[in-house]
Each structure stands twice: as structure tokens, then as C-alpha cells.
Design a protein around this motif. Structure first.
Motif, PDB file in Angstrom:
ATOM      1  N   LYS A  87       3.335  21.534  -3.665  1.00 50.28           N
ATOM      2  CA  LYS A  87       3.644  21.590  -2.225  1.00 50.28           C
ATOM      3  C   LYS A  87       3.323  20.265  -1.539  1.00 50.28           C
ATOM      4  O   LYS A  87       2.268  19.679  -1.783  1.00 50.28           O
ATOM      5  CB  LYS A  87       2.829  22.728  -1.588  1.00 50.28           C
TER       6      LYS A  87
ATOM      7  N   GLY B  21       0.675  26.267   9.486  1.00 49.33           N
ATOM      8  CA  GLY B  21       0.060  25.767   8.249  1.00 49.33           C
ATOM      9  C   GLY B  21       0.415  26.600   7.028  1.00 49.33           C
ATOM     10  O   GLY B  21      -0.167  26.434   5.956  1.00 49.33           O
TER      11      GLY B  21
ATOM     12  N   ASP C 282       1.129  26.079   2.645  1.00 48.39           N
ATOM     13  CA  ASP C 282       0.135  26.184   1.556  1.00 48.39           C
ATOM     14  C   ASP C 282       0.167  27.591   0.978  1.00 48.39           C
ATOM     15  O   ASP C 282       0.107  27.785  -0.239  1.00 48.39           O
ATOM     16  CB  ASP C 282      -1.295  25.957   2.090  1.00 48.39           C
TER      17      ASP C 282
ATOM     18  N   LYS D 246      -9.103  22.749   7.724  1.00 46.80           N
ATOM     19  CA  LYS D 246      -7.667  22.752   8.041  1.00 46.80           C
ATOM     20  C   LYS D 246      -6.778  22.364   6.864  1.00 46.80           C
ATOM     21  O   LYS D 246      -5.576  22.661   6.842  1.00 46.80           O
ATOM     22  CB  LYS D 246      -7.429  21.788   9.215  1.00 46.80           C
TER      23      LYS D 246
HETATM   24 MG    MG Z   1      -1.345  22.134   6.484  1.00 44.19          MG
END
Ligand code: MG
Ligand code: ADP
Ligand code: ASP
Length: 440
Positions: free
Chosen positions: A5, A197, A200, A255
Motif C-alpha cells: 500500500k 486513513g 491501510d 496516525k
Molecule cells: Mg494514512
């Protein structure tokens, strides 16, 4: 099979996207490449959606025009030949027509989710076209064909796996399969996403679904650091973490990983490797079953926490009392992060305030309620941390006079959590860094 990724900054400029293409081509074996949107894109799509929700059409149009210009430039600098410049224009025109169509109609939550999906759709189409231009064989694996969540917004791992396996088998000839991070379909078959986010999480879900050999998360930093590098100066990358440690750090605010990333990987013991796209020689972090024992590994912080204290001298010691309190949270689909009890009160923290009003109304039946907003959980993580001698003394000595509102210790051996007021966070993280990692 590898799942690899790349985050938004890793594909943030045409040059970086070219570098990702070189990197991916150099890694041997079959791989599924998961891409985020080009950095800044999802934020802009959020802004556009907010403007449309607020009926600010002019503001939205302006933002859309600017974003389109950005992609026109991106295309000009990414592709070399006129055929591919034309293809780039086509890709842009298709997505921006849809964006403008969404903007012109009645804009609701569903349109917002479709709007937010355009970032990953654009980045993957660009990447795929660029590989083609370089004569690197690859195929698209559209996330909207296999990635799904149920009514509770939980990914449907079994179904994802059932859809993905035959798809991958049918594309056996291709070493590089490209897919979108973040986006999925919900139980109504509408376009949805795995929250900010979320790319992931996509990588980890795919890794678990195909039982990959390894999941690699390439980003803009050389692995998981021992503390938040945005707030603390002398942080350093950690070579190895256990799934449990990484999971706690991600959940409690590091994060670099979406909070749920580790869960699917851990289920099938698939190692997760964090790597730096800007410095590929850096060793990064490997997350697996094994790690060093009794060592403080890292600190993370999670903001926007609300603490609720329920005081009840009559009932607290009665059996069944805690169950009834927890049932209130369960009923409102709100999970509790920290809990501490005394003879007269129980305190809990939550990170989702949406049902706070209803929850507090119901809790009032049990006693007096005190609510404190703007709290931060500081989470200190290490393998078998609780076995380390003097660990609490070290932590509290480091914190000095910073007031601690709650402490959670012993729930797991990997984690000690403290609740403080958010304005104290920066100071607390720095003091803990000095006391736990810098002092010799
Ligand atoms: Mg991220
Ligand atoms: P991507 O776009 O690749 O997903 P993110 O911005 O989501 O990247 O995550 C990487 C960023 O996470 C880093 O640039 C860093 O500022 C931040 N970060 C916060 N805590 C940590 C930590 N403990 N270790 C490493 N990075 C962290
Ligand atoms: N593009 C999405 C976001 O910005 C998902 C991701 O980058 O992981 O939140």
C-alpha cells in the motif's frame, strides 16, 4: 502474494508516482498494489462536500475547478506521450463530470460518499495508465467489486475473500494488480468508505482475504516511531513490534496506521511491514508475533476523548451495577476505551460523542453524572510492559506535576493508559519521551 500500500504523499506528485512504479516493478513476485488518493485530494473533496451541504455552490465550484487544474497539471507531468496525455484528459473529464453532476443535484450523505471515492479512483487510474505507458503489465482490481461493509460498518472479511480469490485467479497472468484503498460498498450496495486513513485497513483486509505472505505499508516516514514525530523532536523508528503493541498504538492515535489496520493481519499472523517511500533503504518496522520482552516501545496519544463519571454511593457495590451501566453504552453503539472504579464512582471514556446526550440521560437514573470534554488518552506500549520493574514510578516521575485524571494498568500487559486534559498533551508527550527514552 504481497499486498503493498502507498499512502497519499507517496503518490502525491507525478515524480513520486513514477518512483512508486519503479519500486513496484522491482519487487519480485505477484502483488496487489493498494493506492490512496493523491495527498490533499480527500481533504478537498471533504471541503467541496461541506460547501455543498451548506448550500455554498460558488465556493464548491471554485474548489472543483482548482482540483481539476491540479489534475490537469499532474497528467501533463506524469505522462510522456500524446496518446497518454489524451488518456489522462479522458480520465479527468470522466471523474470531474461526475463530481459536477453530484454537485448539481440534491446533495446528501450518499452523494458525499460518492464524492469522497473519486480520489482513490483517480489515483489508481492514473497509476494504471502510467504503468501501461511504461510497458509494465498490470490490471485493475476495482475495490467496489469486492470490498464491502455490513450494517454496522464492519468489513465482511469472508465475503471479501470469496469475491477476491476467483478474481485474482482469473488474472493469473498479471504480476501487478492495482486497487483502491479506502473505498467500499455498504450493505445497501452504495459507495462507502472505511473512514479517513482507511487505505491501510484496505491493505490489511486484502492481505487477510488472500492470506498474503506480507502486507507492506509504504508512507512518508521510516516506520513506526517511539512517539508522535509531529509533536516530539527526538523520536526514532522502532525495528519490531508485536501485533498487540502495534494494534494498541494504532488504536490510541499513532496516525501512521488506521486504528483497525492490525486486526485482520493478526487474525492470520500475516506480518505487516512499514516502509518509507522517500528512503527505501531504511529498515522500517516489522509487525509480527514476536518482539522484545519487558521494554517500553512507544507512546501514542488520542484526542477528542470524553470522560464520564457516574457517582452512586448506594448502588456501586451492588452486583449487576456495572453491567447495567455498560448496557447503556452498548444500546447506543458506543464503545468504552478506559474504565476506572472506586467505591463511590465509576469513570469511563468514550471517543464517539454522537449518542452522548441519550447516554447521559439514561445514566442519570444511576446517580450523578459528570462529563469532561477535551481529554486525551496517552498510551504507553511495550511487550509484557507490566512485568517491567518500576515502570509506573518511571512514568509518573517523568510526568512531574501534570495532572492525571485516570489510569489504566493491568488490563493488558502491553499497555498503560493515562487520561489527561488535551492542553497538557504536548508537554506530557515530551516529558515522557525524555523520561522513558532519552534519560540514561
Ligand atoms: Mg494514512
Ligand atoms: P499516508 O498518507 O502514507 O497514509 P499518514 O499521514 O496517514 O501517511 O501517516 C504518516 C504520518 O503519521 C507521518 O508522516 C507522521 O507524521 C505521522 N505519525 C504520527 N505518529 C506516528 C508514529 N508514532 N510513528 C510514525 N509516524 C507517525
Ligand atoms: N484518501 C483517504 C484519506 O485521505 C484514505 C487514506 O489516505 O488512507 O483519508
Amino acid at each position: 502474494m504481497l499486498v503493498i500500500k502507498f499512502g497519499g504523499t507517496s503518490v502525491g506528485t507525478p515524480e513520486r508516482m513514477m518512483k512508486v512504479a519503479t519500486l513496484v516493478s522491482a519487487i519480485e513476485g505477484r502483488k496487489i498494489v493498494v493506492l490512496s488518493a493523491v495527498s490533499g485530494t480527500t481533504n478537498t473533496l471533504v471541503e467541496i462536500s461541506n460547501a455543498l451541504m451548506a448550500d455554498e455552490q460558488d465556493q464548491a465550484s471554485q474548489l472543483i475547478d482548482n482540483l481539476e487544474k491540479f489534475y490537469n497539471n499532474f497528467s501533463k507531468n506524469l505522462f510522456k506521450t500524446s496518446t497518454y496525455h489524451t488518456l489522462g484528459e479522458e480520465i479527468i473529464s470522466r471523474h470531474f463530470s461526475l463530481i459536477r453532476l453530484l454537485a448539481a443535484g440534491k446533495f446528501d450523505e450518499r452523494s458525499r460518499r460518492e464524492m469522497l471515492a473519486q480520489g482513490e479512483l483517480l489515483s489508481t487510474e492514473f497509476f494504471h495508465a502510467y504503468l501501461n505507458e511504461r510497458d509494465v503489465k498490470s490490471r485493475m482490481l476495482p475495490a467496489l467489486h469486492f470490498m464491502s461493509i455490513d450494517e454496522d460498518n464492519e468489513p465482511e472479511l469472508e465475503k471479501i475473500s470469496e469475491r477476491l480469490r476467483p478474481l485474482i485467479k482469473s488474472l493469473e497472468k498479471y504480476e501487478i494488480l492495482i486497487t483502491q484503498g479506502y473505498i467500499c460498498r455498504n450493505h445497501k450496495n452504495e459507495i462507502d468508505n472505511l473512514k479517513r486513513g482507511g487505505s491501510d485497513y484496505t491493505a490489511s483486509l486484502i492481505g487477510a482475504a488472500v492470506r498474503a505472505d506480507e502486507i507492506q505499508i509504504w508512507t512518508d516516514i521510516d516506520g513506526m516511531h517511539n512517539n508522535d514525530p509531529r509533536i516530539v523532536k527526538n523520536t526514532f523508528p522502532i525495528a519490531a513490534l508485536t501485533f498487540d503493541e502495534a494494534s494498541e498504538l494504532a488504536y490510541f492515535g499513532a496516525k501512521i496506521l488506521h486504528p483497525s489496520t492490525i486486526v485482520p493481519a493478526q487474525k492470520y499472523s500475516i506480518p505487516v511491514r512499514l516502509k518509507n517511500t522517500m528512503d527505501e533503504a531504511a529498515p522500517g518496522t516489522i509487525i509480527s508475533d514476536s518482539s522484545e520482552k519487558g521494554k517500553i516501545k512507544a507512546i501514542a496519544a488520542k484526542d477528542q476523548i470524553t470522560a464520564i463519571k457516574i457517582k452512586s454511593s448506594r448502588m456501586l457495590l451492588a452486583y449487576g451495577f456495572l453491567r447495567r451501566i455498560f448496557e447503556v453504552f452498548e444500546k447506543h453503539h458506543t464503545s468504552i476505551d478506559m474504565i476506572s472504579t472506586s467505591e463511590v464512582a465509576v469513570s469511563v471514556t468514550i471517543d464517539d460523542n454522537r449518542a452522548l446526550h441519550e447516554i447521559s440521560e439514561e445514566l442519570m437514573k444511576f446517580g450523578t453524572i459528570e462529563i469532561d470534554h477535551n481529554q486525551t488518552i496517552i498510551c504507553i506500549v511495550g511487550n509484557k510492559l507490566a512485568d517491567k520493574e518500576g515502570v509506573l514510578k518511571l512514568i509518573f516521575n517523568s510526568l512531574g506535576t501534570i495532572p492525571v485524571r485516570m489510569v489504566s494498568f493491568g488490563g493488558s500487559k502491553n499497555n498503560i493508559s493515562l487520561l489527561i486534559e488535551t492542553p497538557q498533551k504536548e508537554k506530557a508527550l515530551n516529558l515522557l519521551n525524555e523520561g522513558l527514552f532519552e534519560a540514561k
